[in-house]
Motif scaffolding. Structure first.
Motif, short mmCIF file in Angstrom:
data_model
loop_
_atom_site.label_atom_id
_atom_site.label_comp_id
_atom_site.label_asym_id
_atom_site.label_seq_id
_atom_site.Cartn_x
_atom_site.Cartn_y
_atom_site.Cartn_z
N GLN A 39 0.84 -1.19 0.00
CA GLN A 39 0.00 0.00 0.00
C GLN A 39 0.87 1.23 0.00
OE1 GLN A 39 -2.98 0.17 3.13
NE2 GLN A 39 -4.23 1.54 1.90
N PRO A 41 1.10 5.53 -0.21
CA PRO A 41 0.30 6.64 0.32
C PRO A 41 -0.77 7.08 -0.68
CG PRO A 41 2.60 7.02 0.78
CD PRO A 41 2.54 5.82 -0.12
N GLY A 42 -2.01 7.18 -0.20
CA GLY A 42 -3.10 7.63 -1.04
C GLY A 42 -3.64 6.60 -2.00
N LYS A 43 -3.12 5.36 -1.92
CA LYS A 43 -3.58 4.32 -2.85
C LYS A 43 -4.18 3.17 -2.07
CE LYS A 43 -0.40 5.31 -6.63
NZ LYS A 43 0.57 4.72 -7.60
N GLU A 44 -4.96 2.36 -2.78
CA GLU A 44 -5.55 1.19 -2.16
C GLU A 44 -4.50 0.09 -1.99
OE1 GLU A 44 -10.16 1.62 -3.77
OE2 GLU A 44 -9.02 -0.21 -4.16
N ARG A 45 -4.77 -0.79 -1.05
CA ARG A 45 -3.89 -1.94 -0.85
C ARG A 45 -4.05 -2.88 -2.04
NH1 ARG A 45 -3.39 -4.42 5.10
NH2 ARG A 45 -3.10 -2.18 5.38
#
Length: 124
Positions: A39, A41-45
């Motif tokens: 994951q 920063p600012g993104k989905e896992r």
């Protein structure tokens, strides 16, 4: 209850390699699938690699195919992620996780035990 502890993250240059390790304890894993997720920063896992414990069948996200390799050591209850040719876009916190089912899956919602994560940073 499964306990998972990741290690091996760090700061590297683009093009370098790292090997992540995940120590698993608390249950038997013969019918499980283990996965490595990341994951940023600012993104989905997102799932990068999975391995079925009992027969070693593996699967990879397209973004890492040919560069990352997942493996396991049944005797030590360890799962590894060898990451070669790292790119800046591989920078993320990496987690290992357990799916208590032998069906392969890339969806995070299907995994019910997670480690604390380890940071991987590949600088350009």
């Amino acid at each position: 209850q499964v306990q998972l502890v990741e290690s091996g993250g760090g700061l590297v240059q683009a093009g370098d390699s790292l090997r992540l390790s995940c120590a698993a304890s608390g249950r038997t894993f013969s019918s499980f699938v283990m996965g490595w997720f990341r994951q940023a920063p600012g993104k989905e896992r997102e799932c990068v690699a999975v391995i079925r414990w009992y027969d070693g069948t593996t699967g990879y996200a397209d973004s890492v195919k040919g560069r990352f390799t997942i493996s396991r050591d049944n005797a030590k209850n360890m799962v590894y992620l060898q990451m070669n040719s790292l790119k800046p876009e591989d920078t993320a916190v990496y987690y290992c996780a357990v799916r208590p089912n032998a069906a392969m899956s890339y969806a995070a919602r299907n995994y019910d035990s997670w480690g604390q994560g380890t940071q991987v940073t590949a600088s350009s």
